[in-house]
Design a protein around this motif. Structure first.
Motif, PDB file in Angstrom:
ATOM      1  N   ALA A   1       1.156  -1.238   0.190  1.00 57.06           N
ATOM      2  CA  ALA A   1      -0.172  -0.265   0.185  1.00 57.06           C
ATOM      3  C   ALA A   1       1.092   1.254   0.187  1.00 57.06           C
ATOM      4  CB  ALA A   1      -0.746   0.206   1.198  1.00 57.06           C
TER       5      ALA A   1
ATOM      6  N   THR B   1       2.847   1.552  -3.230  1.00 56.99           N
ATOM      7  CA  THR B   1       1.881   2.017  -4.721  1.00 56.99           C
ATOM      8  C   THR B   1       1.657   3.459  -4.351  1.00 56.99           C
ATOM      9  OG1 THR B   1       1.218  -0.171  -4.157  1.00 56.99           O
ATOM     10  CG2 THR B   1      -0.581   1.437  -5.545  1.00 56.99           C
ATOM     11  N   ARG B   2       1.235   4.258  -3.199  1.00 62.50           N
ATOM     12  CA  ARG B   2       0.751   5.150  -2.784  1.00 62.50           C
ATOM     13  C   ARG B   2       1.793   5.848  -3.054  1.00 62.50           C
ATOM     14  NH1 ARG B   2      -1.580  10.096  -2.961  1.00 62.50           N
ATOM     15  NH2 ARG B   2      -1.055  11.082  -1.116  1.00 62.50           N
TER      16      ARG B   2
ATOM     17  N   PHE C   1      -6.658  -0.242  -7.421  1.00 66.54           N
ATOM     18  CA  PHE C   1      -5.482   0.412  -5.881  1.00 66.54           C
ATOM     19  C   PHE C   1      -4.869   1.182  -6.595  1.00 66.54           C
ATOM     20  CE2 PHE C   1      -2.561  -0.976  -2.885  1.00 66.54           C
ATOM     21  CZ  PHE C   1      -3.044  -1.296  -1.621  1.00 66.54           C
TER      22      PHE C   1
ATOM     23  N   GLY D   1      -6.265   4.673  -6.838  1.00 68.06           N
ATOM     24  CA  GLY D   1      -7.663   5.037  -5.637  1.00 68.06           C
ATOM     25  C   GLY D   1      -6.229   5.872  -4.557  1.00 68.06           C
ATOM     26  N   ALA D   2      -4.845   4.894  -4.700  1.00 66.05           N
ATOM     27  CA  ALA D   2      -4.132   5.418  -3.578  1.00 66.05           C
ATOM     28  C   ALA D   2      -3.454   6.437  -4.280  1.00 66.05           C
ATOM     29  CB  ALA D   2      -3.079   4.633  -4.057  1.00 66.05           C
TER      30      ALA D   2
ATOM     31  N   THR E   1      -6.520   9.196  -3.276  1.00 66.70           N
ATOM     32  CA  THR E   1      -6.797   9.702  -1.790  1.00 66.70           C
ATOM     33  C   THR E   1      -5.200   9.492  -1.147  1.00 66.70           C
ATOM     34  OG1 THR E   1      -7.274   7.198  -1.509  1.00 66.70           O
ATOM     35  CG2 THR E   1      -9.056   8.227  -2.141  1.00 66.70           C
TER      36      THR E   1
ATOM     37  N   THR F   1      -6.407   3.625   1.386  1.00 64.33           N
ATOM     38  CA  THR F   1      -5.585   2.343   0.278  1.00 64.33           C
ATOM     39  C   THR F   1      -5.009   1.653   1.474  1.00 64.33           C
ATOM     40  OG1 THR F   1      -4.672   4.124  -0.827  1.00 64.33           O
ATOM     41  CG2 THR F   1      -4.215   1.797  -1.429  1.00 64.33           C
TER      42      THR F   1
ATOM     43  N   VAL G   1      -9.722  -1.481   0.940  1.00 70.09           N
ATOM     44  CA  VAL G   1      -9.824  -2.539   0.249  1.00 70.09           C
ATOM     45  C   VAL G   1      -9.429  -3.864   0.696  1.00 70.09           C
ATOM     46  CG1 VAL G   1      -8.435  -3.136  -2.086  1.00 70.09           C
ATOM     47  CG2 VAL G   1      -8.227  -1.127  -1.495  1.00 70.09           C
TER      48      VAL G   1
ATOM     49  N   GLY H   1     -12.085   9.231  -4.970  1.00 74.01           N
ATOM     50  CA  GLY H   1     -10.765   7.829  -4.554  1.00 74.01           C
ATOM     51  C   GLY H   1     -11.058   7.355  -3.696  1.00 74.01           C
TER      52      GLY H   1
ATOM     53  N   LEU I   1     -11.548   2.767  -4.769  1.00 77.40           N
ATOM     54  CA  LEU I   1     -10.798   1.955  -3.510  1.00 77.40           C
ATOM     55  C   LEU I   1     -12.351   0.893  -3.062  1.00 77.40           C
ATOM     56  CD1 LEU I   1      -8.771   4.093  -1.121  1.00 77.40           C
ATOM     57  CD2 LEU I   1      -7.850   2.474  -3.126  1.00 77.40           C
TER      58      LEU I   1
END
Length: 291
Positions: free
Chosen positions: A23, A26-27, A84, A87-88, A91, A96, A100, A150, A154
């Motif tokens: 997570a 990915t962000r 994913f 959404g990351a 937000t 995230t 999920v 976002g 997710l």
């Protein structure tokens, strides 16, 4: 503790850390100079290359697999990753890592009820209600960079993972074959989208620094693609599915806490309330009797 319990605890600790790392990384894709296409290629191409010796065996096994279940399982590859990552981007790492995995039990229960009218115990219904309230809190009491769009993306990623879970239950493939199918097909599609320009890629352009390539290949490809799955299997084997699933709910907490110093994301009141509701709901859901 027995040797098996120690192995299970160590494996479960690895699961929590690796899910949280997925997570967080990915962000941080954009901040690291990568595109979503770069991250997708590294996420799926690395395990596909490492598991190349198992590809012929997997191709033989796929012939006997159900087409419908196989289609649902493929959703866990590139489609889930793109949702994913999107959404990351919209937000925060905390949301995230929370929404999920936290909403998967809700969507799986709903899908099974719609398909088989599977009964649900009162305790599990209460746990699902806590998850729903937590999702609402994350949307209504949002702060920082989080927004409703976002949150919706997710939730879509959580639904896709739930569809994958339902498909996996009826798929006649072993664990390694499932990873091979998802990794190989997703890597091919990601490369095709990058070559055609649909997914921009610094990696294919040769402008991505080697340290970023190595970091994401290790965290996303090896960590998420291989080690997290192996650790989860060990945790379930030595600790049981209920305990493993419940303790896995600690991952969103770790993600939200680490994101404060690592990504300078605030731990808002809305996120704190959502964490408490969703994590407790997931834990009670997995520990409660099914009927």
């Amino acid at each position: 503790m027995s040797r098996g319990t120690l192995i299970g605890v160590a494996a479960l600790s690895g699961v929590v850390a690796l899910w949280s790392a997925f997570a967080l990384s990915t962000r941080a894709i954009e901040g690291a100079g990568l595109t979503t296409g770069d991250a997708a290629i590294l996420r799926f191409a690395v395990p596909a290359l490492l598991l190349t010796p198992w590809i012929p065996r997997t191709l033989r096994a796929v012939r006997g697999a159900g087409a419908g279940a196989l289609g649902l399982v493929l959703l866990a590859g590139l489609p889930h990753f793109l949702l994913f990552a999107w959404g990351a981007e919209l937000t925060s790492a905390g949301l995230t890592g929370l929404l999920v995995p936290g909403t998967v039990p809700l969507f799986v229960t709903l899908l099974l009820f719609l398909r088989h009218r599977t009964p649900v115990s009162r305790r599990r219904l209460g746990a699902l209600a806590a998850i729903v309230v937590g999702v609402a809190a994350s949307a209504m009491l949002r702060g920082g960079t989080a927004d409703l769009g976002g949150v919706a993306v997710l939730l879509a990623a959580g639904l896709v993972w739930a569809l994958y879970t339902v498909g996996l239950a009826s798929l006649r493939l072993d664990l390694v074959s499932v990873i091979v199918v998802i990794s190989v097909t997703s890597a091919i599609v990601a490369l095709a989208l990058a070559v055609t320009g649909v997914l921009p890629s610094h990696l294919l352009a040769g402008t991505l620094p080697a340290p970023q390539i190595a970091t994401y290949a290790l965290v996303q490809g090896v960590g998420t693609g291989l080690l997290s799955t192996a650790c989860y299997v060990l945790a379930v084997k030595h600790l049981g599915s209920s305990l493993a699933s419940s303790a896995g709910a600690l991952s969103p907490v770790l993600t939200a806490v680490v994101a404060v110093p690592l990504l300078n994301e605030p731990l808002t009141a809305g996120l704190a309330i959502a964490l408490a509701l969703i994590v407790s709901g997931v834990a009670v859901f997995h520990l409660a009797p099914r009927r």
